[in-house]
Design a protein around this motif. Structure first.
Motif, PDB file in Angstrom:
ATOM      1  N   PHE A  80       0.841  -1.202   0.000  1.00 55.17           N
ATOM      2  CA  PHE A  80       0.000   0.000   0.000  1.00 55.17           C
ATOM      3  C   PHE A  80       0.874   1.249   0.000  1.00 55.17           C
ATOM      4  O   PHE A  80       0.558   2.234  -0.678  1.00 55.17           O
ATOM      5  CB  PHE A  80      -0.937  -0.007   1.207  1.00 55.17           C
ATOM      6  N   GLY A  81       1.990   1.194   0.742  1.00 57.04           N
ATOM      7  CA  GLY A  81       2.923   2.322   0.702  1.00 57.04           C
ATOM      8  C   GLY A  81       3.454   2.560  -0.701  1.00 57.04           C
ATOM      9  O   GLY A  81       3.624   3.707  -1.136  1.00 57.04           O
ATOM     10  N   MET A  82       3.694   1.469  -1.447  1.00 57.79           N
ATOM     11  CA  MET A  82       4.138   1.627  -2.829  1.00 57.79           C
ATOM     12  C   MET A  82       3.042   2.277  -3.669  1.00 57.79           C
ATOM     13  O   MET A  82       3.323   3.108  -4.547  1.00 57.79           O
ATOM     14  CB  MET A  82       4.509   0.263  -3.414  1.00 57.79           C
ATOM     15  N   ALA A  83       1.807   1.907  -3.407  1.00 52.98           N
ATOM     16  CA  ALA A  83       0.701   2.524  -4.147  1.00 52.98           C
ATOM     17  C   ALA A  83       0.623   4.018  -3.843  1.00 52.98           C
ATOM     18  O   ALA A  83       0.377   4.840  -4.738  1.00 52.98           O
ATOM     19  CB  ALA A  83      -0.618   1.832  -3.798  1.00 52.98           C
ATOM     20  N   VAL A  84       0.824   4.366  -2.577  1.00 52.02           N
ATOM     21  CA  VAL A  84       0.819   5.784  -2.201  1.00 52.02           C
ATOM     22  C   VAL A  84       1.940   6.516  -2.931  1.00 52.02           C
ATOM     23  O   VAL A  84       1.740   7.600  -3.499  1.00 52.02           O
ATOM     24  CB  VAL A  84       0.958   5.930  -0.669  1.00 52.02           C
ATOM     25  N   ASN A  85       3.109   5.893  -2.962  1.00 50.26           N
ATOM     26  CA  ASN A  85       4.230   6.495  -3.696  1.00 50.26           C
ATOM     27  C   ASN A  85       3.893   6.669  -5.161  1.00 50.26           C
ATOM     28  O   ASN A  85       4.235   7.681  -5.785  1.00 50.26           O
ATOM     29  CB  ASN A  85       5.476   5.615  -3.568  1.00 50.26           C
ATOM     30  N   GLN A  86       3.232   5.662  -5.709  1.00 50.40           N
ATOM     31  CA  GLN A  86       2.892   5.720  -7.126  1.00 50.40           C
ATOM     32  C   GLN A  86       1.946   6.888  -7.400  1.00 50.40           C
ATOM     33  O   GLN A  86       2.081   7.601  -8.404  1.00 50.40           O
ATOM     34  CB  GLN A  86       2.256   4.399  -7.542  1.00 50.40           C
ATOM     35  N   VAL A  87       0.987   7.067  -6.519  1.00 51.70           N
ATOM     36  CA  VAL A  87       0.064   8.198  -6.687  1.00 51.70           C
ATOM     37  C   VAL A  87       0.839   9.515  -6.624  1.00 51.70           C
ATOM     38  O   VAL A  87       0.601  10.437  -7.403  1.00 51.70           O
ATOM     39  CB  VAL A  87      -1.036   8.163  -5.611  1.00 51.70           C
ATOM     40  N   ASN A  88       1.790   9.566  -5.710  1.00 45.52           N
ATOM     41  CA  ASN A  88       2.547  10.803  -5.538  1.00 45.52           C
ATOM     42  C   ASN A  88       3.559  11.032  -6.653  1.00 45.52           C
ATOM     43  O   ASN A  88       4.191  12.085  -6.700  1.00 45.52           O
ATOM     44  CB  ASN A  88       3.256  10.798  -4.184  1.00 45.52           C
ATOM     45  N   SER A  89       3.732  10.052  -7.512  1.00 46.75           N
ATOM     46  CA  SER A  89       4.710  10.159  -8.596  1.00 46.75           C
ATOM     47  C   SER A  89       4.050  10.183  -9.972  1.00 46.75           C
ATOM     48  O   SER A  89       4.699   9.918 -10.974  1.00 46.75           O
ATOM     49  CB  SER A  89       5.684   8.972  -8.537  1.00 46.75           C
ATOM     50  N   LEU A  90       2.779  10.480 -10.014  1.00 46.63           N
ATOM     51  CA  LEU A  90       2.063  10.406 -11.282  1.00 46.63           C
ATOM     52  C   LEU A  90       2.465  11.512 -12.253  1.00 46.63           C
ATOM     53  O   LEU A  90       2.212  11.412 -13.450  1.00 46.63           O
ATOM     54  CB  LEU A  90       0.545  10.482 -11.029  1.00 46.63           C
ATOM     55  N   GLY A  91       3.042  12.560 -11.733  1.00 47.39           N
ATOM     56  CA  GLY A  91       3.358  13.682 -12.610  1.00 47.39           C
ATOM     57  C   GLY A  91       2.261  14.724 -12.628  1.00 47.39           C
ATOM     58  O   GLY A  91       2.382  15.747 -13.294  1.00 47.39           O
ATOM     59  N   PHE A  92       1.181  14.457 -11.960  1.00 45.85           N
ATOM     60  CA  PHE A  92       0.143  15.453 -11.736  1.00 45.85           C
ATOM     61  C   PHE A  92      -0.407  15.237 -10.343  1.00 45.85           C
ATOM     62  O   PHE A  92      -0.262  14.157  -9.763  1.00 45.85           O
ATOM     63  CB  PHE A  92      -0.969  15.369 -12.780  1.00 45.85           C
ATOM     64  N   ARG A  93      -0.993  16.272  -9.837  1.00 43.68           N
ATOM     65  CA  ARG A  93      -1.519  16.192  -8.473  1.00 43.68           C
ATOM     66  C   ARG A  93      -3.015  15.926  -8.550  1.00 43.68           C
ATOM     67  O   ARG A  93      -3.777  16.798  -8.973  1.00 43.68           O
ATOM     68  CB  ARG A  93      -1.233  17.497  -7.745  1.00 43.68           C
ATOM     69  N   PRO A  94      -3.444  14.732  -8.181  1.00 43.04           N
ATOM     70  CA  PRO A  94      -4.878  14.437  -8.314  1.00 43.04           C
ATOM     71  C   PRO A  94      -5.723  15.330  -7.410  1.00 43.04           C
ATOM     72  O   PRO A  94      -5.318  15.679  -6.300  1.00 43.04           O
ATOM     73  CB  PRO A  94      -4.983  12.967  -7.901  1.00 43.04           C
ATOM     74  N   ALA A  95      -6.884  15.677  -7.918  1.00 46.26           N
ATOM     75  CA  ALA A  95      -7.798  16.502  -7.122  1.00 46.26           C
ATOM     76  C   ALA A  95      -8.193  15.770  -5.852  1.00 46.26           C
ATOM     77  O   ALA A  95      -8.336  16.388  -4.801  1.00 46.26           O
ATOM     78  CB  ALA A  95      -9.040  16.853  -7.941  1.00 46.26           C
ATOM     79  N   PHE A  96      -8.379  14.476  -5.995  1.00 46.05           N
ATOM     80  CA  PHE A  96      -8.684  13.698  -4.794  1.00 46.05           C
ATOM     81  C   PHE A  96      -8.311  12.246  -5.032  1.00 46.05           C
ATOM     82  O   PHE A  96      -8.101  11.819  -6.179  1.00 46.05           O
ATOM     83  CB  PHE A  96     -10.158  13.816  -4.387  1.00 46.05           C
ATOM     84  N   VAL A  97      -8.196  11.519  -3.954  1.00 44.02           N
ATOM     85  CA  VAL A  97      -7.986  10.075  -4.008  1.00 44.02           C
ATOM     86  C   VAL A  97      -9.152   9.417  -3.293  1.00 44.02           C
ATOM     87  O   VAL A  97      -9.494   9.796  -2.172  1.00 44.02           O
ATOM     88  CB  VAL A  97      -6.656   9.663  -3.342  1.00 44.02           C
ATOM     89  N   MET A  98      -9.761   8.463  -3.956  1.00 45.64           N
ATOM     90  CA  MET A  98     -10.846   7.697  -3.345  1.00 45.64           C
ATOM     91  C   MET A  98     -10.342   6.293  -3.053  1.00 45.64           C
ATOM     92  O   MET A  98      -9.844   5.610  -3.947  1.00 45.64           O
ATOM     93  CB  MET A  98     -12.045   7.631  -4.299  1.00 45.64           C
TER      94      MET A  98
END
Lengths: 317, 175
Positions: free
Chosen positions: A83-101
């Motif tokens: 799950f920590g890797m998934a969090v890292n992946q979200v933080n490395s997308l190259g854009f900042r998501p408006a939200f995470v569900m």
């Protein structure tokens, strides 16, 4: 509607050509990118040219699912790590998501310590806001629903449902893991909430519905369905685009019924077998090094203009 | 795949017209397109539904390339056990295997203590069916965990797993 025959039957990897599957698997987590374009959510396989130019008019959000923090077993010896890797992946997308569900099963056993741990980890997500819906593993016993509501249920209605708007898209987050009756169950109070919630919406408003258990009958024998979903979905017939994003089944799956498209997300913990393969939805132990192929995140982009690579999962009617 | 999608683009493009108004509204949200930096976020990017307050919680600030995975705030849960430590291989034992109670129908005499043992890699509960008024109410049973209950009154006791409610079974208690 029928841009791509290979994908038209949905079914995640079932519907892919070999070449698509190779490309699909090469990407970490194999995420499917969904895009809301012209009022419809469409999905495509991430490719080199798929990144649309960023614009302030764009909406980017992320779905993660089924982290099962607290699970201990050979299917995943370190669910917090993946799950920590998934969090890292979200933080490395190259854009900042408006939200995470997070679409449910945040925890494995609904304990306050597990809720606290997953909340701490999600607070690391680089996003404007983090939303959740509960899974049945977050609803265990008498204390589970209470612990979930204490950790994540502030400002929600009823048993934890709510709605919100951004970029012209209307989002509804539902709870179908309490009051289980063989299958997922919404209940009349929640259906009434939705009826009032959408009453004032224009029919061309794109709708995105989050729930943990699928709102379609994916495989009722394993509890993969919601017994009163038809009551709910019938209220959405007038809308031109309705997209239901769920977790629970720990694998990619897509299905379209009329104007409504369902997308089941990958988990961050461990995969389940395909429906009916084997005796039960047992956590699958994969060969060493293969687990990450079965896990992932989902990004959803809503933008105008550049959608040349978009492929829509849609069943031929 | 790419060719197919490209060939369909004109069709979609014609549909984006109706999106224009939506996009303008979205622009007011002023979602920063790349990288996380400026805070606080402009208000109005996410608005709660009518008559509601926005749930959820704000995400992290800053551009965290790495995430420190905090250890569990409590010790890993030890397997839950209760009652008798070893379930005798007799007609008062139920094994949970492959998401099913085995035997699914068990008959015992009043006064018998029945022990359930979970052999699955997933957690299960032993819980009296809703509305049955039954007494079974186990904690979540992790792999290898057991739950025991002594039936004193004759009757039929239907039960299920609250995590996987399609798992149903019955204990029949005779005088």
């Amino acid at each position: 509607m029928t841009e791509h025959a290979d994908e038209s039957n949905g079914g995640g990897e079932h519907g892919m050509t070999r070449r698509q599957l190779v490309r699909h698997s090469a990407w970490f987590g194999g995420a499917v990118v969904l895009s809301v374009v012209a009022g419809e959510v469409i999905s495509h396989i991430p490719g080199s040219a798929s990144a649309a130019p960023a614009s302030s008019a764009d909406l980017h959000f992320v779905q993660v699912s089924d982290s099962h923090i607290g699970f201990q077993g050979p299917a995943n010896m370190d669910v917090a790590g993946t799950f920590g890797m998934a969090v890292n992946q979200v933080n490395s997308l190259g854009f900042r998501p408006a939200f995470v569900m997070h679409s449910g099963d945040l925890t494995h056993l609904s304990t306050p310590a597990q809720f606290d741990q997953v909340k701490q980890m999600m607070s690391q997500l680089d996003t404007d806001r983090v939303f959740t819906v509960p899974g049945e593993h977050d609803s265990i016993g008498d204390n589970g629903p209470r612990a979930y509501r204490q950790a994540f249920g502030q400002d929600t209605l009823g048993d934890g449902w709510y709605s919100f708007d951004t970029h012209g898209v209307h989002f509804i987050a539902l709870v179908n893991t309490l009051h289980l009756e063989q299958l997922g169950h919404l209940g009349n109070d929640q259906i009434d909430f939705v009826r009032k919630d959408i009453a004032g919406l224009s029919s061309d408003t794109p709708i995105v519905i989050f729930s943990h258990i699928p709102l379609f009958a994916m495989y009722p024998t394993w509890g993969w369905g919601t017994d009163d979903a038809v009551q709910l979905l019938s209220m959405f017939r007038r809308f031109s685009s309705v997209t239901c994003l769920n977790g629970h089944v720990h694998q990619l799956f897509s299905k379209t019924e009329g104007n409504i498209t369902f997308h089941s997300a990958r988990p961050t913990c461990y995969p389940f077998p395909k429906p009916g393969q084997g005796p039960a939805p047992l956590p699958q132990v994969l060969p060493a090094g293969r687990l990450k192929d079965a896990l992932g995140i989902r990004t959803v982009n809503y933008w105008q203009g550049n959608h040349a690579l978009a492929i829509k999962d849609e069943k031929l009617a | 795949m790419d060719m197919n999608a490209n060939s369909s683009a004109p069709v979609r493009r014609s549909r984006t017209v109706c999106l224009a108004a939506v996009a303008v509204v979205g622009a007011l949200g002023l979602l920063s397109g790349c990288g996380g930096s400026s805070h606080p976020k402009p208000a109005g990017a996410l608005s709660p539904g009518v008559g509601q307050t926005l749930p959820g919680f704000p995400g992290a600030s800053g551009t965290s390339g790495t995430v420190a995975v905090s250890p569990p705030s409590a010790a890993p849960s030890t397997p839950y056990t209760s009652g008798q430590p070893s379930a005798p291989a007799a007609a008062n034992a139920v094994t949970i295997r492959n998401f099913a109670f085995s035997p699914a129908a068990l008959t015992v005499k009043a006064g018998t203590t029945v022990t359930w043992t979970n052999t699955d890699p997933d957690a299960h509960t032993v819980t009296s069916k809703q509305g049955s008024g039954g007494p079974l109410n186990s904690a979540p049973l992790t792999t290898g965990a057991t739950y025991s209950y002594t039936f004193t009154a004759p009757g039929t006791y239907p039960y299920f797993c609250t995590i996987h409610p399609f798992m149903v079974a019955t204990v029949e208690v005779t005088p």
